[in-house]
Design a protein around this motif. Sequence first.
Motif, short mmCIF file in Angstrom:
data_model
loop_
_atom_site.label_atom_id
_atom_site.label_comp_id
_atom_site.label_asym_id
_atom_site.label_seq_id
_atom_site.Cartn_x
_atom_site.Cartn_y
_atom_site.Cartn_z
N ALA A 175 0.70 -1.29 0.00
CA ALA A 175 -0.13 0.02 -0.08
C ALA A 175 0.82 1.18 -0.13
N GLY A 176 0.64 2.38 -0.49
CA GLY A 176 1.12 3.54 -0.83
C GLY A 176 0.26 4.53 0.21
N PHE A 177 1.17 5.48 0.64
CA PHE A 177 0.32 6.61 1.49
C PHE A 177 0.80 8.12 1.05
N MET A 178 -0.20 8.69 1.45
CA MET A 178 0.17 10.39 1.21
C MET A 178 -0.28 11.27 2.53
N LEU A 179 0.63 12.25 2.64
CA LEU A 179 0.20 13.23 3.82
C LEU A 179 -0.12 14.51 2.80
N GLY A 180 -1.42 14.82 2.85
CA GLY A 180 -1.72 15.96 1.97
C GLY A 180 -1.49 15.74 0.61
N GLU A 181 -0.74 16.31 0.12
CA GLU A 181 -0.57 16.39 -1.35
C GLU A 181 0.86 15.60 -1.71
N LYS A 182 1.70 15.34 -0.56
CA LYS A 182 2.94 14.59 -0.59
C LYS A 182 2.82 13.26 -0.54
N VAL A 183 3.74 12.45 -1.54
CA VAL A 183 3.70 11.01 -1.36
C VAL A 183 4.60 10.73 -0.28
N ILE A 184 4.26 9.90 0.66
CA ILE A 184 5.00 9.44 1.45
C ILE A 184 5.71 8.01 0.98
N ARG A 185 4.91 7.10 0.54
CA ARG A 185 5.32 6.00 0.01
C ARG A 185 4.47 5.50 -1.37
N PHE A 186 5.09 5.37 -2.48
CA PHE A 186 4.43 4.89 -3.66
C PHE A 186 3.76 3.63 -3.47
N ALA A 187 2.64 3.35 -4.05
CA ALA A 187 1.90 2.12 -4.10
C ALA A 187 2.65 1.03 -4.99
N MET A 188 3.10 -0.28 -4.48
CA MET A 188 3.66 -1.12 -5.27
C MET A 188 2.71 -1.86 -5.76
N VAL A 189 2.84 -1.83 -7.44
CA VAL A 189 1.64 -2.53 -8.16
C VAL A 189 1.87 -3.38 -9.20
N GLN A 190 0.80 -4.06 -9.58
CA GLN A 190 1.10 -4.73 -10.84
C GLN A 190 0.25 -4.23 -12.13
#
Length: 192
Positions: free
Chosen positions: A174-189
């Motif tokens: 799973a990826g997460f955002m803080l407001g408009e800032k990406v904390i971690r990108f979602a790792m996807v297929q």
Amino acid sequence: MSKSKKKETQEVPDQEMSAEEVLEERTEPEEALPEEPQTGGPGEEPEGTEETPVVEQMVSKDQFLRLAAEYDNYRKRTAKEKESLWTDAKADTVQAFLPVYDNLERALKQDTADEAFKKGVEMTMNQLKEVFARLGVTEIEAQGQPFDPNLHNAVMHIEDENLGENTVAQVFQAGFMLGEKVIRFAMVQVAN
């Protein structure tokens, strides 16, 4: 200045204007400063009683306005930097807890016969999600969404006729955002 010179400067012909009158016309009225007491013996001119030329007064006002503008810009810039530091510190803290989130998510996917254990893990995961929500951290929607390289990190590609072009088929992390800032990108297929 001697007394005779003071009288001459006070009596200005109608067509000529003194430096003070020119300054008053060009600027807003200001409060008069109290005159400094005159010291010195007879015949000596006290220091600071000469009139400042109009140009020097205008330059000093311009310098004052520039200094005030520079200070205002400095104040705004430091407030913005302070807010940015707070956001970065919060993002770093949340990022430190993301491995805990991942482990709890893996634990929830495992089958177990102990219902009390499973319930405890679910409660812990819900509490962590509530803390993230209070901090303004949101999970990036990925499953079934169009692939967005600004939010997703594609690590695999598959061909699937049931899914549309550049659609996220599976989420590995799973990826997460803080407001408009990406904390971690979602790792996807990504499909197709």
